[in-house]
Scaffold this motif. Structure first.
Motif, PDB file in Angstrom:
ATOM      1  N   THR A  65       0.741  -1.277  -0.007  1.00 44.35           N
ATOM      2  CA  THR A  65       0.053  -0.181   0.047  1.00 44.35           C
ATOM      3  C   THR A  65       0.856   1.370   0.088  1.00 44.35           C
ATOM      4  N   LYS A  66       1.846   1.220   0.861  1.00 45.96           N
ATOM      5  CA  LYS A  66       2.753   2.367   0.977  1.00 45.96           C
ATOM      6  C   LYS A  66       3.482   2.376  -0.276  1.00 45.96           C
ATOM      7  N   ASP A  67       3.853   1.321  -0.988  1.00 47.08           N
ATOM      8  CA  ASP A  67       4.696   1.505  -2.301  1.00 47.08           C
ATOM      9  C   ASP A  67       3.645   2.134  -3.446  1.00 47.08           C
ATOM     10  N   ALA A  68       2.532   1.778  -3.203  1.00 48.25           N
ATOM     11  CA  ALA A  68       1.536   2.247  -4.306  1.00 48.25           C
ATOM     12  C   ALA A  68       1.285   3.677  -4.165  1.00 48.25           C
ATOM     13  N   LEU A  69       1.020   3.870  -2.977  1.00 50.62           N
ATOM     14  CA  LEU A  69       1.113   5.480  -2.654  1.00 50.62           C
ATOM     15  C   LEU A  69       1.889   6.466  -3.210  1.00 50.62           C
ATOM     16  N   TRP A  70       3.424   6.022  -2.901  1.00 54.09           N
ATOM     17  CA  TRP A  70       4.651   6.663  -3.443  1.00 54.09           C
ATOM     18  C   TRP A  70       4.503   6.549  -4.575  1.00 54.09           C
ATOM     19  N   ALA A  71       4.303   5.268  -5.426  1.00 48.63           N
ATOM     20  CA  ALA A  71       4.107   5.374  -6.706  1.00 48.63           C
ATOM     21  C   ALA A  71       3.259   6.554  -7.484  1.00 48.63           C
ATOM     22  N   SER A  72       2.013   6.417  -6.792  1.00 52.11           N
ATOM     23  CA  SER A  72       0.941   7.339  -7.329  1.00 52.11           C
ATOM     24  C   SER A  72       1.539   8.686  -7.268  1.00 52.11           C
ATOM     25  N   LEU A  73       1.992   8.895  -6.251  1.00 53.74           N
ATOM     26  CA  LEU A  73       2.576  10.542  -5.851  1.00 53.74           C
ATOM     27  C   LEU A  73       3.633  10.964  -6.978  1.00 53.74           C
ATOM     28  N   GLN A  74       4.496   9.930  -7.004  1.00 50.52           N
ATOM     29  CA  GLN A  74       5.704  10.289  -8.126  1.00 50.52           C
ATOM     30  C   GLN A  74       5.084  10.535  -9.316  1.00 50.52           C
ATOM     31  N   ILE A  75       4.213   9.696  -9.852  1.00 54.42           N
ATOM     32  CA  ILE A  75       3.587   9.670 -11.365  1.00 54.42           C
ATOM     33  C   ILE A  75       2.845  11.120 -11.449  1.00 54.42           C
ATOM     34  N   ALA A  76       1.943  11.301 -10.333  1.00 53.24           N
ATOM     35  CA  ALA A  76       1.081  12.546 -10.469  1.00 53.24           C
ATOM     36  C   ALA A  76       2.145  13.506 -10.460  1.00 53.24           C
ATOM     37  N   ALA A  77       3.009  13.597  -9.582  1.00 52.51           N
ATOM     38  CA  ALA A  77       3.852  15.107  -9.877  1.00 52.51           C
ATOM     39  C   ALA A  77       4.283  15.148 -10.984  1.00 52.51           C
ATOM     40  N   VAL A  78       5.113  14.130 -11.481  1.00 59.11           N
ATOM     41  CA  VAL A  78       5.975  14.597 -12.721  1.00 59.11           C
ATOM     42  C   VAL A  78       4.681  14.815 -13.794  1.00 59.11           C
ATOM     43  N   SER A  79       3.789  13.859 -13.839  1.00 60.23           N
ATOM     44  CA  SER A  79       2.869  14.153 -15.041  1.00 60.23           C
ATOM     45  C   SER A  79       2.393  15.502 -15.033  1.00 60.23           C
ATOM     46  N   THR A  80       1.975  15.715 -13.757  1.00 58.55           N
ATOM     47  CA  THR A  80       1.243  17.223 -13.600  1.00 58.55           C
ATOM     48  C   THR A  80       2.361  18.424 -13.820  1.00 58.55           C
ATOM     49  N   VAL A  81       3.458  18.455 -13.670  1.00 55.03           N
ATOM     50  CA  VAL A  81       4.600  19.342 -13.708  1.00 55.03           C
ATOM     51  C   VAL A  81       4.763  19.486 -15.530  1.00 55.03           C
ATOM     52  N   VAL A  82       4.882  18.558 -15.776  1.00 58.84           N
ATOM     53  CA  VAL A  82       5.057  18.324 -17.569  1.00 58.84           C
ATOM     54  C   VAL A  82       3.749  18.897 -18.277  1.00 58.84           C
ATOM     55  N   ALA A  83       2.646  18.334 -17.927  1.00 57.70           N
ATOM     56  CA  ALA A  83       1.373  18.826 -18.462  1.00 57.70           C
ATOM     57  C   ALA A  83       1.117  20.169 -18.441  1.00 57.70           C
ATOM     58  N   VAL A  84       1.431  20.802 -17.137  1.00 62.78           N
ATOM     59  CA  VAL A  84       1.120  22.061 -16.844  1.00 62.78           C
ATOM     60  C   VAL A  84       2.033  23.137 -17.850  1.00 62.78           C
ATOM     61  N   VAL A  85       3.418  22.616 -17.996  1.00 64.99           N
ATOM     62  CA  VAL A  85       4.150  23.345 -18.838  1.00 64.99           C
ATOM     63  C   VAL A  85       3.630  23.315 -20.198  1.00 64.99           C
ATOM     64  N   LEU A  86       3.555  22.074 -20.784  1.00 67.74           N
ATOM     65  CA  LEU A  86       2.967  21.890 -22.112  1.00 67.74           C
ATOM     66  C   LEU A  86       1.449  22.661 -22.453  1.00 67.74           C
ATOM     67  N   GLY A  87       0.812  22.365 -21.357  1.00 65.65           N
ATOM     68  CA  GLY A  87      -0.695  22.771 -21.562  1.00 65.65           C
ATOM     69  C   GLY A  87      -0.706  24.189 -21.468  1.00 65.65           C
ATOM     70  N   THR A  88      -0.075  24.812 -20.696  1.00 63.77           N
ATOM     71  CA  THR A  88       0.004  26.360 -20.565  1.00 63.77           C
ATOM     72  C   THR A  88       0.657  27.019 -21.812  1.00 63.77           C
ATOM     73  N   MET A  89       1.617  26.390 -22.420  1.00 63.34           N
ATOM     74  CA  MET A  89       2.134  27.006 -23.534  1.00 63.34           C
ATOM     75  C   MET A  89       1.122  26.800 -24.654  1.00 63.34           C
ATOM     76  N   ALA A  90       0.704  25.546 -24.811  1.00 63.90           N
ATOM     77  CA  ALA A  90      -0.495  25.396 -25.847  1.00 63.90           C
ATOM     78  C   ALA A  90      -1.631  26.470 -25.470  1.00 63.90           C
ATOM     79  N   ALA A  91      -1.944  26.721 -24.402  1.00 60.56           N
ATOM     80  CA  ALA A  91      -3.098  27.417 -24.486  1.00 60.56           C
ATOM     81  C   ALA A  91      -2.679  29.131 -24.763  1.00 60.56           C
ATOM     82  N   LEU A  92      -1.529  29.443 -24.506  1.00 63.08           N
ATOM     83  CA  LEU A  92      -1.150  30.898 -24.857  1.00 63.08           C
ATOM     84  C   LEU A  92      -1.194  30.843 -26.605  1.00 63.08           C
ATOM     85  N   ALA A  93      -0.511  29.625 -27.183  1.00 64.56           N
ATOM     86  CA  ALA A  93      -0.479  29.632 -28.539  1.00 64.56           C
ATOM     87  C   ALA A  93      -1.882  29.890 -29.048  1.00 64.56           C
ATOM     88  N   LEU A  94      -2.596  29.074 -28.474  1.00 61.59           N
ATOM     89  CA  LEU A  94      -3.801  28.950 -29.161  1.00 61.59           C
ATOM     90  C   LEU A  94      -4.732  30.336 -28.908  1.00 61.59           C
TER      91      LEU A  94
END
Lengths: 272, 301, 369
Positions: A65-94
């Motif tokens: 359970t703890k491993d799963a929680l840790w995995a979830s948090l790592q994945i969420a953190a990295v994917s959010t950072v990348v998605a926010v940067v790319l998504g914001t750039m896309a939003a500005l462009a559009l």
């Protein structure tokens, strides 16, 4: 000024009121019951057997359970950072530019929002199957994170775009007129003004990543089980009260995120 | 106080159509550059996977459960006509329609009631609709699993009342219940948005012109709120049709729906081309619905 | 073509704060500004006037650097700046609706330009405070723009631009968002501020009264073309064409054809005296301001005005207190005639047969485009 709709009287009104109470009871009663049963000292998940904190103790002690929680948090953190940067750039462009292929990009950006989870899961499964034939990699953190970014970019860009659309473009012109370079105008005027939208988008991306079961399940590999995938597997295998405790932890996490998003919204209305 | 600007500035080139065009091109390039990372990402990790699904749907499954990307055929699509597949499709569509209608019946009066409230109350009501929308979907389905279970609280209540224990879990009703619970906010929000925009004086005018309460609803309120009805229905129908988590948790063996059926093709049956064809069908339904949505002037949430 | 101002003249560019030569701006197929020449002197209060879409704002934006001309030369104090980005130009703008930064307080708004130029924080604040004092907003430094009234926002916008010591201040409809009383107050204030600072103000407005009362010179634009540049008096009394005559103040325009340099023939064949520079046969319009026309009972026209008179019938009369306004039918047209109430002759009634006359110098003949 348009008038708001006036309230009906008599029976209609009482029926409407009853319906409203029913809906909110319907929304919240299951959640409240789940929280209550997570403290129940009974092996049966739906039976009250006195108060206990044992299940939370089990949660804290359970390595998977703890491993799963840790995995979830790592994945969420990295994917959010990348998605926010790319998504914001896309939003500005559009919102602020015209360029070749803009319409296609706009349509492509909407698709991940409306496509059902299962379809997206199938797409990613086959894609990584084909890709590993070519490059040979093992599925796990990278494949899950890449998939989460793929759907989060769209949600982020929708939220940020709404914010940019509500920001007067002449403020950037005013900044340039006042000797700001293009970058300074962005840094000192545009960015602070669209920040609430970026935060809102980030919270949405975080929530979506932490919630996802189907897509993750399709692209996961050895050693990488996220919390929702773990819970989903446990439920199908046979339910134990541990799941109640894990569920409540997830519930608290998403409620916390909603709280943050409400604060972000408050900030939004302050600066507009 | 006198104001004089001391910065020296140097002569620059006189403006020409060529300069203007170059400047315009540079602006476009800047836009494209800004869009490019997300653009490239979505092409690679969304458009290409989508293409692969389409390609797979025309491929052949070999004897070992693998897929041969040769010998293109439309077998997977003709297989959609099989009675078992038809049954799954029909059941999925039926349940999705029932879910949509139930959501509409519950959400419309609520959305209307919200629109009649004071602004502060209405914002609060809105927040309390948004919270479940943000709460973990899996957990919310699991909560119903706990409630509907054989020894669960609902059963206790019905037993105490004397109706006897309820056996709802693992039935189609439980699936519909879970879907309604999961997707109700998708119906409430667009409905509220469209009803809230309606000028209340129009309803008063219809009453002044001798419409009964129902006639006023039927001829004024309902037509004006139609965009919300369409948007909400599509937003509920699409995910219900593709639902996987809810039927897996709350449904039983006899309640296989399209979503679960597709997953089975990949994880259990290893019939990838057929699974891909089913996904393609789901996508076509989804795209049709979305086009209808935009035609009706809808927007995203 | 007669021009009221000094546009076509060859003057040394260094004298001008802004010097525009042959500037055109096209947006796709739309010509927003069509080959204009314009010089604005140092220290001048200059207005650009015209209906919306006439190209006045585009011209202002080109001076600011927010648009680049499609072609033509644009100089500021002799330096060619046509392709220089806005942040490199020694001009600042007061935007329509002000465009104040909503996330910054008054002090930071005003100090923004200095900070961007690399001025230290303390120094920028000190200078900003000075300008805030100049526009009489001391005490408001910490407020956000949303906590200010329209008039106060206007002053912040002014301070924010002026703190940078621009060589030219550009103002885009700066008073458009204010109510009438405040607008009149600000007109006076802007004018005296400009006098005090001695900086050129270039002012865009669609309100002719505003332009006439405040400006040293006015440019009238229409459909991207610069029609006339001149003082208020020149524009009012000697408009160059039908549009300017009609746009500035109220007037009666009578279609006519030139007979010779002294006479024109009106649409109904009546000959009237009207000195003009146009060749015989030119289609023209005669502009007669309502207050320039006299009227009296038929036949009462003084002999010396015989050549500048017309018969008519009173169609309607409106009493305005300080003035009487008559609508007089002259066969093919209804003219507006405005007379003082005080000392007026016997009031005329609708249906009365009258004669209209005017001073030989009161009419003005413009080409019929």
């Amino acid at each position: 000024m348009t008038g708001s709709i006036t309230e009906p009287r008599g029976v209609t009104r009482r029926l409407l009121q009853a319906n409203a109470w029913f809906v909110y009871l319907f929304f919240y009663a299951p959640i409240v019951l789940l929280v209550i049963f997570s403290f129940s000292d009974s092996r049966n998940v739906g039976v009250w057997g006195g108060f206990t904190l044992d299940w939370y103790g089990d949660f804290a002690a359970s390595e998977p359970t703890k491993d799963a929680l840790w995995a979830s948090l790592q994945i969420a953190a990295v994917s959010t950072v990348v998605a926010v940067v790319l998504g914001t750039m896309a939003a500005l462009a559009l919102e602020r530019f015209t360029f070749r292929g803009k319409k296609v990009f706009d349509a492509l950006l909407y698709l991940p929002i409306i496509i059902p989870d299962v379809t997206m899961a199938v797409m990613m499964l086959l894609f990584f199957a084909e890709a590993s034939k070519l490059f040979g990699f093992t599925k796990g953190f990278s494949t899950i994170t890449l998939s989460h970014i793929a759907f989060s970019i769209s949600f982020v860009s929708v939220v940020v775009r709404a914010r940019i659309a509500g920001t007067d473009q002449r403020l950037e012109e005013a900044a340039m007129d006042l000797y700001a370079s293009r970058w300074q105008a962005f840094r000192h005027v545009t960015l602070p003004l669209i920040m609430p939208g970026i935060l809102g988008g980030a919270l949405l991306a975080l929530t979506l990543s932490l919630d996802d079961v189907v897509i993750t399940q399709f692209v996961t590999g050895p050693g990488w089980t996220t919390l929702p995938v773990l819970v989903f597997g446990l439920i199908r295998k046979g339910v134990t009260p541990l799941i109640n405790a894990v569920s409540v932890v997830m519930l608290v996490a998403s409620t916390g995120l909603v709280g943050l998003s409400l604060i972000a919204q408050r900030l939004r209305s302050d600066t507009s | 106080m006198t104001l004089t600007h001391n910065r020296p500035i140097a002569d620059t080139a006189v403006a020409t159509p060529e300069f203007e065009a170059a400047n315009e091109r540079q602006k476009r390039r800047r836009g494209l550059l800004l869009a490019l990372p997300a653009y490239a990402y979505l092409v690679l990790f969304f458009a290409v996977p989508l293409g692969i699904v389409i390609v797979y749907s025309f491929a052949t499954r070999n004897r070992f459960g693998g897929t041969d990307l040769t010998g293109w055929n439309i077998d997977s699509y003709t297989a959609l006509g099989d009675s078992l597949v038809r049954q799954v499709l029909l059941r999925s569509i039926t349940l999705a329609v029932i879910t949509t209608v139930l959501c509409l019946v519950i959400a419309y009066p609520l959305a209307y009631y919200m629109a009649t409230r004071r602004e502060s109350v209405r914002n609060l009501m809105l927040v309390f609709v948004m919270i479940p929308f943000w709460t973990n979907f899996l957990v919310r389905n699991y909560a119903w699993y706990v409630i509907l279970g054989t020894d669960g609280p609902l059963s206790r209540v019905t037993e105490t009342v004397g109706i006897g224990e309820t056996r709802l879990l693992f039935t189609q009703s439980a699936v519909v219940l879970g879907l309604v619970y999961g997707f109700l906010p998708f119906m409430i929000l667009p409905l509220y948005a469209s009803i809230e925009r309606i000028d209340g004086r129009l309803l008063e005018a219809s009453r002044d012109l001798y419409a009964s309460g129902f006639q006023s609803f039927r001829h004024v309120l309902l037509p004006l709120s139609m965009p919300g009805v369409v948007a909400g229905s599509i937003l509920v129908f699409i995910p219900s049709l593709g639902a996987y988590v809810t039927p897996e948790i709350l449904g039983g063996a006899k309640t296989t729906l399209l979503g679960s059926y597709i997953v089975t093709q990949f994880l259990t049956a290893r019939n990838l081309p057929f699974g891909a064809a089913l996904s393609a069908v789901l996508m076509v339904i989804m795209l049709t619905a979305t086009i209808v949505y935009f035609r009706k002037g809808g927007r995203t949430l | 073509m007669r021009t009221g101002g000094d546009t076509g003249e060859d003057r040394t560019v260094d004298n001008s704060a802004v010097d525009i030569r042959g500037v055109t701006k096209r947006f796709g197929d739309v010509v927003a500004v069509d080959n204009i020449d314009l010089s604005i002197a140092d220290g001048e209060f200059f207005a650009m006037l015209g209906p919306s879409g006439c190209g006045k704002t585009t011209t202002l934006r080109m001076i600011a650097g927010l648009e680049f001309p499609t072609e033509g030369s644009l100089r500021i104090f002799g330096t060619e700046v046509g392709t220089l980005p806005p942040n490199k130009r020694p001009v600042n703008t007061v935007f329509q609706n002000y465009a104040l930064f909503p996330h910054m307080n008054v002090l930071d708004n005003v100090g923004f330009g200095l900070r961007m130029q690399g001025t230290g924080k303390a120094d920028a604040r000190r200078q900003a405070a000075e300008l805030i004092e100049l526009v009489q907003l001391t005490g408001m430094e910490q407020r956000k723009p949303s906590q200010l009234s329209g008039g106060q926002q206007q002053r912040v916008a002014l301070a924010r631009a002026l703190v940078n010591r621009p060589k030219v201040l550009l103002l885009d409809e700066p008073l458009g968002a204010l109510d009438l009383k405040l607008r009149q107050e600000m007109q006076t204030e802007l004018k005296s501020l400009q006098r005090e600072l001695g900086v050129s103000f270039v002012f865009v407005t669609h309100d002719q009264e505003e332009a006439l009362t405040m400006s040293d010179r006015i440019a009238v634009m229409h459909d991207g073309e610069l029609l006339q540049v001149g003082s208020a008096e020149e524009l009012y009394e000697r408009p160059v064409n039908r549009f300017v005559a009609d746009f500035i103040g109220q007037t009666n325009l009578l279609d006519a054809t030139v007979l010779d340099e002294d006479m024109i023939v009106l649409a109904n064949g009546t000959r009237v005296m009207a000195p003009n520079p146009h060749p015989a046969g030119t289609k023209v319009a005669m502009s007669l301001r309502p207050e320039a026309i006299r009227l009296g009972p038929r036949g009462s026209v003084p002999a010396e005005h015989e050549a500048t008179s017309l018969p008519g019938v009173v169609a309607a009369m409106t009493y305005l207190g300080h003035a009487l306004v008559y609508r007089v039918n002259i066969d093919w047209l209804e003219l507006e005639v405005r007379t003082e109430t005080v000392g007026a002759q016997d009031r005329l009634q609708p249906g009365d047969e009258v004669t209209l006359w005017w001073d030989r110098t009161a009419d003005w003949v413009v080409p019929d485009e």
